[in-house]
Design an enzyme around this catalytic site. Sequence first.
Site, PDB file in Angstrom:
ATOM      1  N   LYS A   1       0.820  -1.218   0.000  1.00 41.14           N
ATOM      2  CA  LYS A   1       0.000   0.000   0.000  1.00 41.14           C
ATOM      3  C   LYS A   1       0.849   1.261   0.000  1.00 41.14           C
ATOM      4  O   LYS A   1       0.481   2.256  -0.605  1.00 41.14           O
ATOM      5  CB  LYS A   1      -0.948   0.013   1.210  1.00 41.14           C
ATOM      6  CG  LYS A   1      -2.083  -0.967   1.043  1.00 41.14           C
ATOM      7  CD  LYS A   1      -3.290  -0.596   1.874  1.00 41.14           C
ATOM      8  CE  LYS A   1      -4.415  -1.578   1.608  1.00 41.14           C
ATOM      9  NZ  LYS A   1      -5.503  -1.482   2.564  1.00 41.14           N
TER      10      LYS A   1
ATOM     11  N   LYS B   1      -4.795  -9.667  -6.976  1.00 43.15           N
ATOM     12  CA  LYS B   1      -6.005  -9.783  -6.158  1.00 43.15           C
ATOM     13  C   LYS B   1      -7.094  -8.842  -6.679  1.00 43.15           C
ATOM     14  O   LYS B   1      -6.792  -7.734  -7.094  1.00 43.15           O
ATOM     15  CB  LYS B   1      -5.595  -9.376  -4.738  1.00 43.15           C
ATOM     16  CG  LYS B   1      -6.496  -9.795  -3.643  1.00 43.15           C
ATOM     17  CD  LYS B   1      -5.914  -9.376  -2.301  1.00 43.15           C
ATOM     18  CE  LYS B   1      -5.816  -7.882  -2.152  1.00 43.15           C
ATOM     19  NZ  LYS B   1      -5.501  -7.411  -0.819  1.00 43.15           N
TER      20      LYS B   1
ATOM     21  N   LYS C   1     -10.483  -3.174  -4.157  1.00 43.66           N
ATOM     22  CA  LYS C   1     -11.316  -1.963  -4.204  1.00 43.66           C
ATOM     23  C   LYS C   1     -10.575  -0.819  -4.867  1.00 43.66           C
ATOM     24  O   LYS C   1     -11.193   0.070  -5.449  1.00 43.66           O
ATOM     25  CB  LYS C   1     -11.647  -1.507  -2.772  1.00 43.66           C
ATOM     26  CG  LYS C   1     -12.519  -2.440  -1.973  1.00 43.66           C
ATOM     27  CD  LYS C   1     -12.630  -1.921  -0.528  1.00 43.66           C
ATOM     28  CE  LYS C   1     -13.291  -2.897   0.388  1.00 43.66           C
ATOM     29  NZ  LYS C   1     -12.874  -2.741   1.786  1.00 43.66           N
TER      30      LYS C   1
HETATM   31  P1  TYM Z   1     -10.822  -5.172   3.679  1.00 44.61           P
HETATM   32  O1  TYM Z   1     -11.799  -4.093   3.943  1.00 44.61           O
HETATM   33  O2  TYM Z   1      -9.709  -4.918   2.713  1.00 44.61           O
HETATM   34  O3  TYM Z   1     -11.568  -6.463   3.184  1.00 44.61           O
HETATM   35  C1  TYM Z   1     -12.671  -6.994   3.894  1.00 44.61           C
HETATM   36  C2  TYM Z   1     -12.606  -8.505   3.874  1.00 44.61           C
HETATM   37  O4  TYM Z   1     -12.624  -8.967   2.516  1.00 44.61           O
HETATM   38  C3  TYM Z   1     -11.532  -9.850   2.301  1.00 44.61           C
HETATM   39  N1  TYM Z   1     -11.059  -9.686   0.911  1.00 44.61           N
HETATM   40  C4  TYM Z   1     -10.972 -10.672   0.025  1.00 44.61           C
HETATM   41  N2  TYM Z   1     -11.279 -11.987   0.109  1.00 44.61           N
HETATM   42  C5  TYM Z   1     -11.097 -12.720  -0.995  1.00 44.61           C
HETATM   43  N3  TYM Z   1     -10.632 -12.228  -2.171  1.00 44.61           N
HETATM   44  C6  TYM Z   1     -10.316 -10.918  -2.304  1.00 44.61           C
HETATM   45  N4  TYM Z   1      -9.879 -10.435  -3.457  1.00 44.61           N
HETATM   46  C7  TYM Z   1     -10.494 -10.077  -1.173  1.00 44.61           C
HETATM   47  N5  TYM Z   1     -10.281  -8.753  -0.944  1.00 44.61           N
HETATM   48  C8  TYM Z   1     -10.636  -8.538   0.336  1.00 44.61           C
HETATM   49  C9  TYM Z   1     -10.481  -9.428   3.301  1.00 44.61           C
HETATM   50  O5  TYM Z   1      -9.565 -10.465   3.553  1.00 44.61           O
HETATM   51  C10 TYM Z   1     -11.323  -9.069   4.497  1.00 44.61           C
HETATM   52  O6  TYM Z   1     -11.635 -10.225   5.238  1.00 44.61           O
HETATM   53  N6  TYM Z   1      -7.773  -5.095   7.667  1.00 44.61           N
HETATM   54  C11 TYM Z   1      -9.057  -5.567   7.160  1.00 44.61           C
HETATM   55  C12 TYM Z   1     -10.239  -5.067   7.954  1.00 44.61           C
HETATM   56  C13 TYM Z   1     -10.150  -5.263   9.421  1.00 44.61           C
HETATM   57  C14 TYM Z   1     -10.329  -6.488  10.124  1.00 44.61           C
HETATM   58  C15 TYM Z   1     -10.184  -6.165  11.498  1.00 44.61           C
HETATM   59  C16 TYM Z   1     -10.613  -7.786   9.725  1.00 44.61           C
HETATM   60  C17 TYM Z   1      -9.901  -4.308  10.346  1.00 44.61           C
HETATM   61  N7  TYM Z   1      -9.929  -4.839  11.592  1.00 44.61           N
HETATM   62  C18 TYM Z   1     -10.293  -7.129  12.482  1.00 44.61           C
HETATM   63  C19 TYM Z   1     -10.707  -8.757  10.732  1.00 44.61           C
HETATM   64  C20 TYM Z   1     -10.560  -8.430  12.073  1.00 44.61           C
HETATM   65  C21 TYM Z   1      -9.231  -5.096   5.741  1.00 44.61           C
HETATM   66  O7  TYM Z   1      -8.596  -4.175   5.285  1.00 44.61           O
HETATM   67  O8  TYM Z   1     -10.230  -5.709   5.055  1.00 44.61           O
END
Ligand code: TYM
Length: 346
Positions: free
Chosen positions: A117, A209, A212
């Site tokens: 990032k 991947k 967003k």
């Molecule tokens: P974020 O917002 O990027 O994504 C949310 C969830 O979606 C999953 N994900 C994917 N799964 C499969 N294929 C993909 N291409 C893909 N892109 C995203 C992510 O793995 C995630 O589960 N840091 C985290 C958010 C967070 C969090 C937490 C998660 C903050 N605090 C505590 C668990 C526990 C994040 O940026 O997710």
Amino acid sequence: MEKTNTKTRVFSGVQPTGNLHLGNYLGAITRFVALQAEHDCLYCVVDLHAITVFQDPDELAHNTREVTAAFIAAGIDPENHIVFNQSQVSGHAELAWIFNCVARIGWLNRMTQFKEKAGKDRENASAGLYVYPNLMAADILLYHATHVPVGEDQKQHLELARDIAQKFNNDFAATIARAGFADGFFPLPEPLITGPATRVMSLRDGTRKMSKSEESDMTRINMTDDADAIAKKIKKARTDPEPLPSEVKGLEARPEADNLVGIFAALAETDKESVLRNFGNASFSSFKQALADLTTSKIVPIGAEMKKLLAEPSHIDRVLERGAARAHAIADPILDKTKEIVGFIR
Ligand code: TYM
């Protein structure tokens, strides 16, 4: 509060950064829905994480409501479980500060997501982006959560959360024992990374991947895409010239084929073997047609429900407010004990 960690509790979060997509849905949100039957769950819209990269304030508020709407439209029940946005529970930030002082710089330097990032201009990344994984550990441990459903890309952050919990338990072992906790204060949270779509890839490049933040909208299916957009994106998805194999082994070294089969399997709630039993030797054009139909049938109704919910933002805000009050009720005694263990006068 309870002095043993035998109760299971699920926590997970999604960032309100716009363009919620099929990867978020299959890798995370469908898992969140499934876990409700057997566990107490907290699902959090992590707005504090979102601002580690600048967010337009109006868009941030809209995106927070949109993720909440997606949770509800996908089948998360905010009555029986807890849905809230992170910034309404100040304990996340307070515990994150304590964890900033527990985690080691060497640990953070290994985080691949920060490297990706921050890119080449690392000096210009926010300090928040760097300590982001400590806040994530705080999210989970503030509730003594034991299970965390996430996509594959969050695995390293979950390992860090376990390291932080372990180090806190060791560093403060004496005061933790004095406070009456026999087996450590923070449980070591288990990642739940399951199903055929834990890493959904870009539709234009099977080695990247689905994301967003990818500039081209053709790389992802958004939760709010209509049937035409879905059909067009799947039709244009990159593939190779061979027909589909009839066994999973035949997907090796064919990342685009593997990705589309994985998406199909996840949407159909089956596995890749069974998809290939039906589509082995099929041409991509017929498989893509079936995939577009399946994707449309699953995603379009959720998108429509999201729109309906978003038409009444005050209802969504009430869900978040009530969720936050319930989250507080769990978090407050845990944060209070943490402060006692650390030696803060309260
Ligand atoms: P974020 O917002 O990027 O994504 C949310 C969830 O979606 C999953 N994900 C994917 N799964 C499969 N294929 C993909 N291409 C893909 N892109 C995203 C992510 O793995 C995630 O589960 N840091 C985290 C958010 C967070 C969090 C937490 C998660 C903050 N605090 C505590 C668990 C526990 C994040 O940026 O997710």
